[in-house]
Scaffold this active site. Sequence first.
Site, PDB file in Angstrom:
ATOM      1  N   LEU A 264       0.662  -0.884   0.067  1.00 41.94           N
ATOM      2  CA  LEU A 264      -0.197  -0.030  -0.134  1.00 41.94           C
ATOM      3  C   LEU A 264       0.856   1.237  -0.053  1.00 41.94           C
ATOM      4  O   LEU A 264       0.437   2.100  -0.628  1.00 41.94           O
ATOM      5  CB  LEU A 264      -1.038   0.209   1.227  1.00 41.94           C
ATOM      6  CG  LEU A 264      -1.976  -0.879   1.402  1.00 41.94           C
ATOM      7  CD1 LEU A 264      -2.819  -1.086   2.685  1.00 41.94           C
ATOM      8  CD2 LEU A 264      -3.112  -0.715   0.323  1.00 41.94           C
TER       9      LEU A 264
ATOM     10  N   ASP B   8      13.094   2.821  10.541  1.00 42.65           N
ATOM     11  CA  ASP B   8      12.323   1.792  11.222  1.00 42.65           C
ATOM     12  C   ASP B   8      11.458   2.084  12.464  1.00 42.65           C
ATOM     13  O   ASP B   8      12.267   2.635  13.481  1.00 42.65           O
ATOM     14  CB  ASP B   8      13.554   0.716  11.986  1.00 42.65           C
ATOM     15  CG  ASP B   8      13.146  -0.446  12.495  1.00 42.65           C
ATOM     16  OD1 ASP B   8      11.808  -0.548  12.824  1.00 42.65           O
ATOM     17  OD2 ASP B   8      13.876  -1.377  12.673  1.00 42.65           O
TER      18      ASP B   8
ATOM     19  N   TYR C  16      -3.549  -8.382  15.763  1.00 44.44           N
ATOM     20  CA  TYR C  16      -3.827  -7.460  14.628  1.00 44.44           C
ATOM     21  C   TYR C  16      -5.043  -6.453  14.915  1.00 44.44           C
ATOM     22  O   TYR C  16      -5.136  -5.380  15.043  1.00 44.44           O
ATOM     23  CB  TYR C  16      -3.855  -8.028  13.356  1.00 44.44           C
ATOM     24  CG  TYR C  16      -3.835  -7.209  12.273  1.00 44.44           C
ATOM     25  CD1 TYR C  16      -2.573  -6.425  11.654  1.00 44.44           C
ATOM     26  CD2 TYR C  16      -4.885  -7.087  11.530  1.00 44.44           C
ATOM     27  CE1 TYR C  16      -2.869  -5.606  10.783  1.00 44.44           C
ATOM     28  CE2 TYR C  16      -5.073  -6.143  10.404  1.00 44.44           C
ATOM     29  CZ  TYR C  16      -3.975  -5.436  10.109  1.00 44.44           C
ATOM     30  OH  TYR C  16      -3.961  -4.413   9.080  1.00 44.44           O
TER      31      TYR C  16
ATOM     32  N   LYS D 218      -5.156  -2.347  15.578  1.00 45.33           N
ATOM     33  CA  LYS D 218      -6.077  -1.421  14.639  1.00 45.33           C
ATOM     34  C   LYS D 218      -6.863  -0.650  15.369  1.00 45.33           C
ATOM     35  O   LYS D 218      -7.290   0.639  15.230  1.00 45.33           O
ATOM     36  CB  LYS D 218      -6.474  -2.173  13.446  1.00 45.33           C
ATOM     37  CG  LYS D 218      -5.269  -2.654  12.610  1.00 45.33           C
ATOM     38  CD  LYS D 218      -4.340  -1.420  12.273  1.00 45.33           C
ATOM     39  CE  LYS D 218      -3.297  -1.779  11.163  1.00 45.33           C
ATOM     40  NZ  LYS D 218      -2.450  -0.995  10.832  1.00 45.33           N
TER      41      LYS D 218
ATOM     42  N   THR E  67      -1.337  -7.834  -0.484  1.00 44.27           N
ATOM     43  CA  THR E  67      -0.279  -7.197   0.149  1.00 44.27           C
ATOM     44  C   THR E  67       0.409  -8.454   0.605  1.00 44.27           C
ATOM     45  O   THR E  67      -0.162  -9.160   1.062  1.00 44.27           O
ATOM     46  CB  THR E  67      -0.228  -5.971   0.917  1.00 44.27           C
ATOM     47  OG1 THR E  67      -1.070  -6.607   1.964  1.00 44.27           O
ATOM     48  CG2 THR E  67      -0.946  -4.996  -0.018  1.00 44.27           C
TER      49      THR E  67
END
Length: 233
Positions: A13, A53, A156, A160, A189
């Site tokens: 992305l 990073d 995950y 988010k 991706t």
Amino acid sequence: MRVVFITGGNKGLGYEAAKQLVTKGYKVYIGSRDLVRGKETAQTIGAYAIQVDVTDEISVQKAADRLNQIEGKVDILINNAGISGGFNPPRDITVETMTAVYNTNVFGIVRMMRHFIPLLEQSAQPVVVNVSSGLGSFDMVTNPETMESKVNSLAYCSSKSAVNMLTLQYAKGLPHIQINSADPGATNTDLVGDASNNAKPASEGIIPIIRLATIDANGPTGTFENQHGTMSW
């Protein structure tokens, strides 16, 4: 010319967003952990590369210092770098997995904001886009009619949700900066891989990212949007 910095900009992305913003006339810097790969990618699309990073405080500070030396400002910051940590069921999740995911997806944004806010404040119209996910929406993951409700990824999804709250709190505390979350949806991706049968091209996933990155001074702040418009939290 408005200056853009995108973390994780050498693939997926981030790369697609960088490529489209370059074609729209923006001066784009892609942040990449591997500077060699970053430079190779940047050269193919007419962008520039800076090593960063987001899990390393010193690396983030050096990236901010470098941009300050070159441009003296950042108009648009796209916090795109993220990892999935795997889609393991909750019973298999360890503190180590959670720490790794949050260190990139959540604390990475905090590091970026900490060091880039001074650069953003040198812009006449500073904008921040945090790349989030519908998997972080409480409404979507509890709606049995959505794809998001079928995914059970403790690390995950919760990271988010945290990104969305970061967006809201930063937007409230920094009203002079337009700060929004974007949901690209399931895209083809490295992050998604085979996790979704409904994955779309990254070129479609970046629609809300580009829209929020290119808003004018009358645009929104503190919102969560996908390609169709405003989303529920």
